[in-house]
Write an enzyme that holds these catalytic residues in place. Structure first.
Site, short mmCIF file in Angstrom:
data_model
loop_
_atom_site.label_atom_id
_atom_site.label_comp_id
_atom_site.label_asym_id
_atom_site.label_seq_id
_atom_site.Cartn_x
_atom_site.Cartn_y
_atom_site.Cartn_z
N VAL A 257 0.90 -1.16 0.00
CA VAL A 257 0.00 0.00 0.00
C VAL A 257 0.94 1.21 0.00
O VAL A 257 1.51 1.56 1.02
CB VAL A 257 -0.92 -0.01 1.23
N PRO A 258 1.15 1.83 -1.18
CA PRO A 258 2.35 2.64 -1.41
C PRO A 258 2.31 4.05 -0.83
O PRO A 258 2.27 5.05 -1.55
CB PRO A 258 2.43 2.67 -2.94
N CYS A 259 2.39 4.15 0.49
CA CYS A 259 2.45 5.47 1.11
C CYS A 259 3.74 6.20 0.76
O CYS A 259 3.82 7.43 0.89
CB CYS A 259 2.27 5.37 2.62
N HIS A 260 4.75 5.47 0.28
CA HIS A 260 6.00 6.12 -0.12
C HIS A 260 5.83 6.98 -1.36
O HIS A 260 6.71 7.80 -1.65
CB HIS A 260 7.10 5.07 -0.35
N ARG A 261 4.72 6.84 -2.07
CA ARG A 261 4.50 7.63 -3.27
C ARG A 261 3.77 8.94 -3.00
O ARG A 261 3.38 9.64 -3.95
CB ARG A 261 3.71 6.81 -4.31
#
Length: 293
Positions: A257-261
């Site tokens: 779940v790409p919170c890094h984006r």
């Protein structure tokens, strides 16, 4: 409930990550000077040959190719200012117009009661696995992947990573089962396993608002970034960028779940639960995937 963790020995890919993360930090801040391989290697304290080997093993690219992938000559910094990684790769001529398929994730949410009860009745298995971003703690139930965290020796290692996850659902039962979680680790971190006919099952355990935010994160493609205010608009709360930021920070399923984006409104990288260096490394790794297409 299990809280203790077994000590581990760092593996080859963990060692690669430790080297490459520092190289990415240097390249991402010094790209305007187009540093040579020797300069990058000197900055991270390794020989050019060691750095070249580790970097290519980690990403499939040489440091020089990665430097090209994160360079935008016309006044934009790729990782520092939130530019689309895909657009940047195209601009420097490293990628064709085809898009990398994103993680094929099939997600569901646990009932609100499960979150309010702090996971009471949930049976969660956990295990530790190598990943491109260091040693990963993977948590899963029979219904799907529930958590991905990272165990850094400097931050307490395995025990601290597990404790952080247990705090989220303190009434759940945690049992170590590396064999059970290994398949989830493979599906999360191996691009060859990102197949639409075999979606990665993810189960989200949070408040209604948090789950809406996490679902919006899944819509951000590999190679792109977005802002907290944009996420706020997508979830129907355009004035709640701060609340969105808090929900992003509480995302328990790192990378998948790409919170890094998600970046700040100015495009600058902002706080990340598992460290800004790791966030930058994740974005860099995705840039490498695109550049190899």
């Amino acid at each position: 409930m299990v809280r203790a963790a077994v000590p581990h020995a760092e593996g080859e890919d963990a060692s690669d990550y430790a080297i490459v993360r520092r190289a990415i930090e240097f390249i991402s801040t010094e790209y305007r000077g187009q540093p040579s391989l020797a300069a990058v290697a000197a900055a991270v304290g390794f020989s050019p040959e060691e750095l070249q080997t580790a970097f290519k093993r980690w990403s499939g690219l040489t440091p020089k190719a990665f430097l090209q992938a994160v360079t935008i000559d016309r006044a934009r910094g790729l990782l520092g200012e939130g530019a689309s990684l895909l657009d940047a790769a195209l601009e420097v001529g490293l990628s064709g117009p085809s898009r990398l398929h994103d993680l094929f994730v099939k997600h569901e949410a646990m009932s609100p009661g499960s979150y309010k009860d702090k996971g009471r009745g949930l049976a969660l298995s956990y295990g530790y696995h190598s990943s491109p971003f260091g040693r990963a703690l993977v948590v899963a139930s029979e219904r799907g992947l529930a958590g991905v965290a990272f165990a850094d020796a400097s931050d307490g290692g395995d025990a601290a990573a597990l404790e952080d996850m247990v705090r989220r659902w303190p009434q759940a039962g945690f049992q170590r089962d590396d064999a059970f979680t290994r398949a989830y680790a493979d599906r999360a971190f191996r691009p060859s396993e990102w197949q639409c006919e075999r979606p990665l099952r993810v189960v989200m355990i949070g408040t209604d608002f948090e789950i809406r935010v996490w679902q919006a994160l899944l819509e951000i493609p590999v190679g792109e970034t977005t802002t907290y205010s944009t996420i706020a608009e997508r979830v129907g709360a355009p004035k709640a960028a701060r609340a969105v930021g808090a929900a992003v920070g509480r995302n328990p399923i790192s990378f998948v779940v790409p919170c890094h984006r998600v970046v700040g409104k100015s495009g600058a990288l902002t706080g990340y639960h598992w460290g800004l260096s790791r966030k930058r490394a994740m974005l860099g790794w995705e840039a490498c995937l695109l550049a190899r297409r």
